[in-house]
Design an enzyme around this catalytic site. Structure first.
Site, mmCIF file in Angstrom:
data_model
loop_
_atom_site.group_PDB
_atom_site.id
_atom_site.type_symbol
_atom_site.label_atom_id
_atom_site.label_comp_id
_atom_site.label_asym_id
_atom_site.label_seq_id
_atom_site.Cartn_x
_atom_site.Cartn_y
_atom_site.Cartn_z
ATOM 1 N N GLY A 229 0.597 -1.241 0.029
ATOM 2 C CA GLY A 229 -0.016 -0.120 0.247
ATOM 3 C C GLY A 229 0.931 1.289 -0.003
ATOM 4 O O GLY A 229 -0.005 2.308 -0.240
ATOM 5 N N GLU B 124 4.063 -6.773 1.547
ATOM 6 C CA GLU B 124 3.562 -6.940 0.080
ATOM 7 C C GLU B 124 3.532 -5.816 -0.864
ATOM 8 O O GLU B 124 2.279 -5.282 -0.976
ATOM 9 C CB GLU B 124 1.922 -7.580 0.499
ATOM 10 C CG GLU B 124 1.940 -8.705 1.339
ATOM 11 C CD GLU B 124 0.298 -8.937 1.652
ATOM 12 O OE1 GLU B 124 -0.735 -8.244 1.415
ATOM 13 O OE2 GLU B 124 0.245 -10.162 2.149
ATOM 14 N N PRO B 125 4.601 -4.959 -1.092
ATOM 15 C CA PRO B 125 4.254 -3.935 -1.784
ATOM 16 C C PRO B 125 4.196 -4.273 -3.125
ATOM 17 O O PRO B 125 4.548 -5.171 -3.858
ATOM 18 C CB PRO B 125 5.651 -3.259 -1.510
ATOM 19 C CG PRO B 125 6.672 -4.521 -1.247
ATOM 20 C CD PRO B 125 5.868 -5.415 -0.412
ATOM 21 N N GLY B 126 3.513 -3.463 -3.867
ATOM 22 C CA GLY B 126 3.117 -3.662 -5.456
ATOM 23 C C GLY B 126 3.516 -2.204 -6.030
ATOM 24 O O GLY B 126 4.616 -1.997 -6.497
ATOM 25 N N ARG C 218 -6.492 3.662 -15.185
ATOM 26 C CA ARG C 218 -6.462 4.497 -13.948
ATOM 27 C C ARG C 218 -6.848 5.828 -14.190
ATOM 28 O O ARG C 218 -7.709 6.208 -13.084
ATOM 29 C CB ARG C 218 -5.022 4.551 -13.363
ATOM 30 C CG ARG C 218 -4.532 3.164 -13.166
ATOM 31 C CD ARG C 218 -2.990 3.208 -12.413
ATOM 32 N NE ARG C 218 -3.395 3.599 -11.056
ATOM 33 C CZ ARG C 218 -3.058 4.996 -10.707
ATOM 34 N NH1 ARG C 218 -2.371 5.791 -11.621
ATOM 35 N NH2 ARG C 218 -3.180 5.599 -9.295
ATOM 36 N N TYR D 91 -10.084 5.706 -11.537
ATOM 37 C CA TYR D 91 -9.892 6.552 -10.116
ATOM 38 C C TYR D 91 -9.497 7.956 -10.420
ATOM 39 O O TYR D 91 -9.123 8.672 -9.455
ATOM 40 C CB TYR D 91 -8.371 5.751 -9.481
ATOM 41 C CG TYR D 91 -8.395 4.497 -9.491
ATOM 42 C CD1 TYR D 91 -9.310 3.576 -8.767
ATOM 43 C CD2 TYR D 91 -7.119 3.713 -10.097
ATOM 44 C CE1 TYR D 91 -9.003 2.339 -8.616
ATOM 45 C CE2 TYR D 91 -6.961 2.476 -9.833
ATOM 46 C CZ TYR D 91 -7.930 1.695 -9.023
ATOM 47 O OH TYR D 91 -7.741 0.371 -9.131
ATOM 48 N N CYS E 109 -14.297 4.039 -28.016
ATOM 49 C CA CYS E 109 -15.894 4.558 -28.089
ATOM 50 C C CYS E 109 -16.126 4.523 -26.806
ATOM 51 O O CYS E 109 -17.304 3.877 -26.449
ATOM 52 C CB CYS E 109 -16.610 3.941 -29.179
ATOM 53 S SG CYS E 109 -15.832 3.916 -30.775
ATOM 54 N N GLU E 110 -16.164 5.560 -25.963
ATOM 55 C CA GLU E 110 -16.434 5.789 -24.670
ATOM 56 C C GLU E 110 -16.083 7.113 -24.346
ATOM 57 O O GLU E 110 -14.957 7.634 -24.560
ATOM 58 C CB GLU E 110 -15.808 4.981 -23.690
ATOM 59 C CG GLU E 110 -15.944 3.581 -23.657
ATOM 60 C CD GLU E 110 -17.374 3.091 -23.012
ATOM 61 O OE1 GLU E 110 -17.760 3.734 -22.216
ATOM 62 O OE2 GLU E 110 -17.833 1.931 -23.261
ATOM 63 N N TYR F 231 -0.593 -1.385 -11.947
ATOM 64 C CA TYR F 231 -1.696 -1.272 -12.347
ATOM 65 C C TYR F 231 -1.803 -0.641 -13.978
ATOM 66 O O TYR F 231 -2.929 -0.028 -13.869
ATOM 67 C CB TYR F 231 -2.670 -0.735 -11.269
ATOM 68 C CG TYR F 231 -2.484 -1.257 -9.972
ATOM 69 C CD1 TYR F 231 -2.866 -2.626 -9.640
ATOM 70 C CD2 TYR F 231 -1.476 -0.617 -8.877
ATOM 71 C CE1 TYR F 231 -2.436 -3.001 -8.388
ATOM 72 C CE2 TYR F 231 -1.297 -1.411 -7.959
ATOM 73 C CZ TYR F 231 -1.870 -2.397 -7.677
ATOM 74 O OH TYR F 231 -1.552 -3.147 -6.251
HETATM 75 C C1 LIG Z 1 -3.117 -5.126 -3.980
HETATM 76 C C2 LIG Z 1 -2.744 -5.645 -2.736
HETATM 77 C C3 LIG Z 1 -1.209 -5.290 -2.288
HETATM 78 C C4 LIG Z 1 -0.540 -4.360 -3.070
HETATM 79 O O1 LIG Z 1 -0.989 -2.914 -2.847
HETATM 80 P P1 LIG Z 1 0.203 -1.948 -3.273
HETATM 81 O O2 LIG Z 1 -0.719 -0.694 -3.152
HETATM 82 O O3 LIG Z 1 0.318 -2.039 -4.888
HETATM 83 O O4 LIG Z 1 1.421 -1.871 -2.662
HETATM 84 C C5 LIG Z 1 -0.856 -6.005 -1.009
HETATM 85 N N1 LIG Z 1 -1.417 -7.003 -0.386
HETATM 86 C C6 LIG Z 1 -2.923 -7.151 -0.821
HETATM 87 C C7 LIG Z 1 -3.708 -8.008 0.044
HETATM 88 C C8 LIG Z 1 -3.573 -6.624 -1.936
HETATM 89 O O5 LIG Z 1 -4.578 -6.718 -2.397
#
Ligand SMILES: *Cc1c(COP(=O)(O)O)cnc(C)c1O
Length: 416
Positions: free
Chosen positions: A239, A273-275, A312, A316, A344-345, A373
């Site tokens: 997150g 869990e960084p994305g 995005r 968002y 076409c939107e 994303y």
């Molecule tokens: C999407 C998600 C993440 C990653 O979130 P980021 O904002 O991309 O870091 C981590 N854990 C879980 C369970 C998620 O659904």
């Protein structure tokens, strides 16, 4: 964005001239910097170096095998939310023992596949899922390592679509029920309770809500230990936000400083869990200007990337900087435009009422901070082949996903 800079008037990713790259692979195309990926991963490892930890990269942010394999080689684990992501993570070389399975709706087949692979941990989100996981594990004669995803009910102060830790959210087990559900889990023979998990939302620009949530989870872990339920791992979720425009999210170091005191009290292995914060600023979307259009009330710049490539902004209201690949264009007088795609939107826009230096037809532009994303949420809407993906390493690049062809799009379909 580190590793995306003008050199001799041309926007480059590392040492690769993006204009040349676009001429070779076509547009739209996603470009990722390997150095940027490795740096953001290393920043997490550095920040948490004093405690046992595993960085489980959140595959859904960008699940390209090239990206995953770079991170896996550098020691990352994976946080997955589907059987498909399990397949990708294993295919990319992520060790099963570093894979965490999150998500509210895991099917029996997905649970079975993950048990077969012997992953590190299942983050369970409901009583019903506990029961099913227990059944599947017992059928297989194994014990499933589980954490409960607890909903700490904190406001992450982010976009409502990506806030996941509020009471009203579909995610996690309500904090007030957690002790009881843990006791139920501990009594099930197919489960082995090893962890506690949380994830409160995405694009967080303040770490204090995460720290508040961690404090609540640590409190829970203490209570569990009093009841002889030995939790050895705390998964703090992902997150952490990135800078798209003028946000000032905490650095990994600041984030760790805020979370570690509470985590140290219970002496656990910390799972992360960084994305977005790994891939977001490691990627850009290259696109070509097709047309300029002035309706009298509004000016439009029509580009060859659309909401199917990068949803995005539509989904968002997200901001992506848009810059010309030719640095001279930056000096052009600015104008207020909508940057739109061919779909076409009316919701198909990449930027609305944006003050941009004037670009001309056939110019190349880059939509910045598009590594997370972006492609992962791309679709084939309007029967548009998905973009190519390219990974840059120094002065070289590799096409890590070729552009789709029309044949790809109809493979699996049949006429009658
Ligand atoms: C999407 C998600 C993440 C990653 O979130 P980021 O904002 O991309 O870091 C981590 N854990 C879980 C369970 C998620 O659904």
């Amino acid at each position: 964005m580190a590793h995306f800079d003008y050199r001799d008037g041309h926007l480059c990713c590392e040492q690769v001239d993006l204009g040349k790259l676009a001429a070779e692979v076509g547009t739209p195309a996603y470009v990722y910097s390997k150095a940027a990926l490795l740096e953001s991963l290393a920043a997490y490892d550095r920040a948490f170096r004093d405690v046992p930890h595993v960085v489980c990269y959140s595959v859904k942010a960008n699940s390209n095998l090239g990206v995953l394999s770079v991170l896996a080689k550098a020691g990352a684990g994976a946080d997955i939310v589907s059987g498909g992501e399990l397949f990708r993570a294993l295919r990319a070389g992520v060790p099963a023992k570093k894979i965490i399975f999150s998500g509210v709706g895991k099917s029996r087949d997905e649970l079975r596949d993950a048990l077969k692979a012997e992953i590190l941990m299942f983050n369970v989100e409901s009583r019903s899922e506990l029961r099913v996981l227990d059944e599947v594990a017992r059928e297989m004669g194994v014990r499933a390592p589980v954490a409960l995803r607890v909903n700490p009910d904190v406001d992450p102060q982010t976009h409502p679509y990506i806030a996941t830790g509020l009471k009203t959210s579909k995610f996690g087990i309500p904090y007030a029920d957690a002790l009881q559900v843990y006791e139920e889990a501990a009594a099930l023979k197919g489960l082995s309770v090893i962890g506690a998990d949380m994830h409160i939302g995405s694009q967080l620009t303040k770490a204090t809500p995460v720290a508040d949530a961690v404090a609540r989870v640590v409190g829970l872990v203490k209570s569990l230990r009093e009841r002889r339920i030995e939790v050895r791992m705390i998964d703090v979720g992902g997150g952490l936000g990135i800078r798209y425009r003028d946000e000032t999210p905490p650095t990994q170091e600041q984030y760790a400083m805020l979370l570690l005191p509470a985590l140290r009290e219970v002496g656990v292995t910390v799972l992360l869990e960084p994305g977005r914060s790994i891939v977001g600023n490691a990627g850009a979307l290259l696109s070509r200007v097709l047309y300029r259009k002035d309706t009298g009330t509004k000016k439009f710049v029509v580009i060859d990337a659309a909401m199917n490539d990068l949803i995005r902004p539509s989904l968002y209201d997200a901001h992506h900087d848009i810059v010309p690949l030719d640095e001279r264009r930056r000096a052009a007088p600015t104008e207020k435009v909508d940057v739109v795609g061919p779909i076409c939107e009316s919701g198909d826009f990449l930027a609305k009422d944006r003050e941009l230096p004037k670009v001309e037809e056939d110019d190349l532009v880059a939509l910045m901070s598009a590594g997370a994303y972006g492609f992962a949420m791309a679709s084939n809407y309007n029967t548009r082949p998905r973009a190519a993906e390219v990974l840059v390493d120094g002065s070289r690049y590799t096409i890590v996903r070729r552009r789709e062809t029309y044949e790809d799009l109809v493979a699996g379909e049949t006429t009658l």
